[in-house]
Design an enzyme around this catalytic site. Structure first.
Site, PDB file in Angstrom:
ATOM      1  N   LYS A 269     -39.760 114.488  43.886  1.00 55.23           N
ATOM      2  CA  LYS A 269     -39.940 115.654  43.007  1.00 55.23           C
ATOM      3  C   LYS A 269     -39.712 115.288  41.534  1.00 55.23           C
ATOM      4  CE  LYS A 269     -36.925 118.963  43.602  1.00 55.23           C
ATOM      5  NZ  LYS A 269     -36.482 118.307  44.823  1.00 55.23           N
TER       6      LYS A 269
ATOM      7  N   THR B 272     -39.881 112.308  40.205  1.00 52.01           N
ATOM      8  CA  THR B 272     -40.923 111.357  39.816  1.00 52.01           C
ATOM      9  C   THR B 272     -42.199 112.081  39.427  1.00 52.01           C
ATOM     10  OG1 THR B 272     -39.981 109.708  41.325  1.00 52.01           O
ATOM     11  CG2 THR B 272     -42.238 109.346  40.585  1.00 52.01           C
TER      12      THR B 272
ATOM     13  N   ARG C  41     -32.094 117.845  35.840  1.00 53.39           N
ATOM     14  CA  ARG C  41     -30.661 117.826  36.117  1.00 53.39           C
ATOM     15  C   ARG C  41     -30.093 116.421  35.943  1.00 53.39           C
ATOM     16  NH1 ARG C  41     -30.240 119.544  42.023  1.00 53.39           N
ATOM     17  NH2 ARG C  41     -32.168 118.357  42.055  1.00 53.39           N
TER      18      ARG C  41
ATOM     19  N   LYS D 193     -28.970 109.057  48.810  1.00 49.24           N
ATOM     20  CA  LYS D 193     -30.151 109.756  48.320  1.00 49.24           C
ATOM     21  C   LYS D 193     -30.796 109.032  47.148  1.00 49.24           C
ATOM     22  CE  LYS D 193     -31.664 114.187  46.394  1.00 49.24           C
ATOM     23  NZ  LYS D 193     -32.059 113.667  45.063  1.00 49.24           N
TER      24      LYS D 193
ATOM     25  N   ALA E 175     -28.652 121.860  45.217  1.00 44.83           N
ATOM     26  CA  ALA E 175     -29.311 123.102  45.639  1.00 44.83           C
ATOM     27  C   ALA E 175     -28.934 123.516  47.049  1.00 44.83           C
ATOM     28  CB  ALA E 175     -30.823 122.957  45.533  1.00 44.83           C
TER      29      ALA E 175
ATOM     30  N   PHE F 291     -33.939 120.101  45.892  1.00 46.99           N
ATOM     31  CA  PHE F 291     -34.341 120.148  47.294  1.00 46.99           C
ATOM     32  C   PHE F 291     -35.617 120.978  47.469  1.00 46.99           C
ATOM     33  CE2 PHE F 291     -29.740 118.991  48.144  1.00 46.99           C
ATOM     34  CZ  PHE F 291     -30.046 117.697  48.513  1.00 46.99           C
TER      35      PHE F 291
ATOM     36  N   PHE G 197     -48.481 107.558  48.302  1.00 51.87           N
ATOM     37  CA  PHE G 197     -47.918 106.275  48.702  1.00 51.87           C
ATOM     38  C   PHE G 197     -49.056 105.337  49.092  1.00 51.87           C
ATOM     39  CE2 PHE G 197     -44.226 108.846  48.786  1.00 51.87           C
ATOM     40  CZ  PHE G 197     -43.101 108.030  48.830  1.00 51.87           C
TER      41      PHE G 197
ATOM     42  N   TRP H 252     -46.049 107.111  40.623  1.00 52.50           N
ATOM     43  CA  TRP H 252     -45.137 105.958  40.749  1.00 52.50           C
ATOM     44  C   TRP H 252     -45.833 104.700  40.239  1.00 52.50           C
ATOM     45  CZ3 TRP H 252     -44.354 101.086  42.415  1.00 52.50           C
ATOM     46  CH2 TRP H 252     -43.028 100.645  42.568  1.00 52.50           C
TER      47      TRP H 252
END
Length: 557
Positions: free
Chosen positions: A73, A75, A96, A107, A275, A303, A383, A411
């Site tokens: 998210k 990224t 954040r 994570k 979250a 999240f 991906f 990415w």
């Protein structure tokens, strides 16, 4: 190259002085408080001036429920901001701050990945400008002042068994979930049970993130309920007469931090509530400032959309005074196949049936966000293992719902990988629509909880433990039932069962406690087995980290 290697290569050759980044959005060196060459806070006079400007458009980025396969998210948010600026849209990002808990755990950080990152990546993921440490110190100072009040005669008649203010630490430490303090004799305090939360789950974090200025910060701190007297009357920070001291410790932490992406998009990083156990949004002050500095402000909520985005809509927007003009939901082929039953180790193998089955999760999140009356787009975080057949099938499934979806390789390509998504977003921002809150805050507490469970999660009913029922009585007796709801539940499922993937329906949500957070201005509803102090995994990410003799960090993702 790993994320940190990409970031470090950029920091050596491409990263601009933060004063140069500030110039691109109309800020001067006098508007900044520098933390080295690459980081700065915005001064109070600057924040006050910007608060009076007309806001730009607001984009909320959210996602499907997280899985071990990853969603990306942050990224996508960063890549999309870079893409908008490639289209000369003057975008500013608001994110954040990372917590050391997931950084050292499993994570990861919160600075994006690949060629869609904010830098300096290592600083942001570690100590940054000290905001997390200031919050931790402020929370624990208040705890020490409470215990000192007990020790010094307890003039407020506080019942030690009913103190609700926990200590915190910004690292996952399961050993501190339940503790006994004050042992060691008469000079070592009053013995009592106590608990530790992770810093990002503390009410003071929410207070910081929902305050627009120092005046509001102090007012919210004053309202924090730290416990109850022997005759069950609430005791606040104002009663302890320490509001000023706690606010003083947060004087600098209240100011948003300015950094940049690899493509030099200005990015405000401030506040870091989880979250799943908190309200999951960066600070109102940072978002408000991004809206003043850019034509388009992009922010993300933690999240899945069932958690962070719902809380953004129903808790943050009333304080911000601005609702999103569009919503972007991030999904991956891999995560949807996992939701559809494909084993984690086989996610690189094409499986259209698993993708179709897992699409139910994305479909539910799309419907949930459309409920608020705002245009919705889907960003497929691409991906290398994604096949064209899978991407085409996912795009078509979204189109069948009337929603545009775009494969975005942010990415690998940075902003260039999100240009089609950026173009569609700009068009969506001009679509008319009326924002529709999920519930009326003045409804009974149980009605508001049931509304969230039925309309957002897809459940059928709610059951309450005895402790929760007692909490409801206390809430009603004190007139706190008009507050919005902050659900604390597992992030891995729409239900309170982390193993119930996809889009479960007809389930019953289990509420074990409801905690009034008067400073934050909401009620925290604890469901299932969710914990406010996480633990570390069997092999923490910390085991891969190192620093060289000349101070170069490695292994940080």
């Amino acid at each position: 190259m790993s994320d940190i290697e990409i970031a470090q290569a950029n920091e050596r050759t491409e990263m601009l002085p933060i004063t140069k980044v500030a110039e691109t959005i109309g800020l001067t060196p006098d508007d900044l408080e520098l933390y080295g060459k690459a980081k700065a806070k915005l001064s109070y006079p600057t924040l006050k001036r910007l608060a009076e400007k007309k806001p730009g458009k607001l984009v909320l980025v959210t996602s499907i429920n997280p899985t071990p396969a990853g969603e990306g998210k942050s990224t996508v948010t960063i890549g999309l901001g870079d893409a908008l600026n490639l289209r000369h849209q003057n975008a500013v990002i608001a994110l954040r701050e990372p917590s050391l808990g997931p950084v050292m755990g499993m994570k990861g950080g919160a600075t994006g990945g690949g060629y869609s990152q904010v830098v300096p990546m290592e600083d942001i993921n570690l100590h940054f400008t000290g905001d997390m440490h200031a919050l931790t110190t402020a929370v624990d100072t208040l705890a020490a002042l409470i215990d000192n009040h007990l020790q010094q005669g307890n003039a407020l008649n506080i019942d030690p068994r009913r103190i609700t203010w926990n200590r915190v630490l910004d690292i996952n430490d399961r050993s501190l979930r339940h503790t006994v303090i004050g042992v060691g004799g008469a000079t070592s305090g009053v013995p009592r049970e106590n608990s530790f939360d992770i810093t990002v789950a503390s009410e003071l974090m929410a207070v910081l993130c929902l305050s627009k200025n120092m005046h509001e910060l102090k007012a919210r701190i004053s309202n924090i309920v730290i416990g109850f007297t022997y005759d069950r009357k609430p005791v606040t920070v104002a009663d302890l007469e320490v509001t000023g001291a706690i606010a003083m410790l947060l004087k600098d932490a209240l100011k948003p931090n300015l950094v940049q992406t690899l493509a030099h998009t200005p990015t405000l990083i401030h506040g870091g509530p989880f979250a799943n156990i908190a309200h999951g949004c960066n600070s109102v002050l940072a978002t408000q400032t991004a809206l003043a500095l850019g034509n388009i402000a992009l922010t993300e909520a933690g999240f899945g959309a069932d958690l962070g985005a719902e809380k953004f809509m129903d808790i943050k927007t009333p304080v911000l005074g601005k609702t999103p003009d569009a919503v972007v939901i991030v999904a991956t082929v891999r995560a949807l196949k996992y939701n559809g039953g494909q084993p984690l180790k086989e996610l690189t193998t094409e499986n259209l049936d698993a993708l179709k089955n897992g699409f139910k999760n994305l479909k539910k999140h799309i419907e949930n966000m459309q409920r608020y009356g705002r245009p919705v787009l889907v960003a497929i975080n691409q991906f290398v293992s994604d096949t064209q057949a899978e991407l085409d099938a996912l795009i078509k499934a979204c189109a069948d719902l009337g929603v545009q979806a775009f494969a975005s390789d942010v990415w690998g390509q940075g902003g260039k990988g999100a240009l089609p998504l950026a173009d569609a977003l700009v068009a969506a921002l001009d679509q008319p629509g009326e924002f529709k809150p999920l519930y009326d805050v003045n409804k009974p507490v149980k009605d508001k909880i049931l509304t969230i469970v039925q309309k957002i999660y897809g459940g059928a009913d709610v059951v309450y433990d005895h402790k929760a029922e007692l909490a409801l009585k206390t809430i009603a007796q004190n007139g706190w039932d008009h507050l919005p709801i902050c659900m604390a539940k597992t992030q891995y499922s729409l239900s309170d069962d982390p193993k119930a993937l996809g889009a479960p329906t007809g389930f019953t949500m289990h509420v074990r406690d409801i905690q009034p957070k008067l400073g934050a201005g909401f009620l925290v509803v604890l469901t299932g087995s969710v914990l406010t102090m996480p633990g570390l995994p069997k092999r923490p990410a910390a085991m891969n980290m190192d620093v060289s003799d000349d101070g170069v960090i490695s292994g940080l993702f």
